[in-house]
Design a protein around this motif. Sequence first.
Motif, PDB file in Angstrom:
ATOM      1  N   SER A  67       0.828  -1.218   0.000  1.00 25.01           N
ATOM      2  CA  SER A  67       0.000   0.000   0.000  1.00 25.01           C
ATOM      3  C   SER A  67       0.856   1.259   0.000  1.00 25.01           C
ATOM      4  CB  SER A  67      -0.954   0.008   1.199  1.00 25.01           C
ATOM      5  OG  SER A  67      -0.261   0.288   2.394  1.00 25.01           O
ATOM      6  N   GLU A  68       2.087   1.151   0.462  1.00 26.01           N
ATOM      7  CA  GLU A  68       3.022   2.279   0.453  1.00 26.01           C
ATOM      8  C   GLU A  68       3.765   2.402  -0.875  1.00 26.01           C
ATOM      9  OE1 GLU A  68       5.613   1.535   3.757  1.00 26.01           O
ATOM     10  OE2 GLU A  68       4.104   2.123   5.232  1.00 26.01           O
ATOM     11  N   GLY A  69       3.468   1.499  -1.809  1.00 27.13           N
ATOM     12  CA  GLY A  69       4.113   1.536  -3.107  1.00 27.13           C
ATOM     13  C   GLY A  69       5.497   0.906  -3.134  1.00 27.13           C
TER      14      GLY A  69
END
Length: 126
Positions: free
Chosen positions: A114-116
Motif C-alpha cells: 500500500s506504500e508503493g
Amino acid sequence: MTGSSDTPFLPRQVPIDGYADHFFHFQGMSHAGSILALPSGVRAWDVERVADIDARALAPILAEASAFELLFLGTGRDPAHLAEPMKDLLRAAGLRFELMPTAAAAATYNVLLSEGRLVGAALIAT
C-alpha cells in the motif's frame, strides 16, 4: 511436488484481503492452499511446509527478482528456518527476504504494498 502454477489467478499484484483455514482471499476471489503474490500476479504455490521449498519452488520468485526488492515468506502458523542453500539462491538474485508466520507475512506485505514498495510474498497456507 513443489512449484507454482504458470497461470496467475490475477495478472497483477494485489493485497491479500484475508487468510484463514487454508484459504487466502484477494480481490473477491479465494484460493485453498499456498500462494505467490508477485509483481506478475497472484498464483497457486505448490508448497505445504517450509521443508518443501527447493530450487523449483523458488524458480518463479527468482524469475521476477529484478521486479521487487523484498520478499515476505510466510512459514505457516509458526516461525521456521529456510535451508541455507535456498537462502543463498534468494541472495544471489539480489532479494532481501523475511521469514515469519503467514498471517504476519501477509499483513506486512499488504502494508508495504500500500506504500508503493517493491515487495512480493510467498505464503504457505496452514
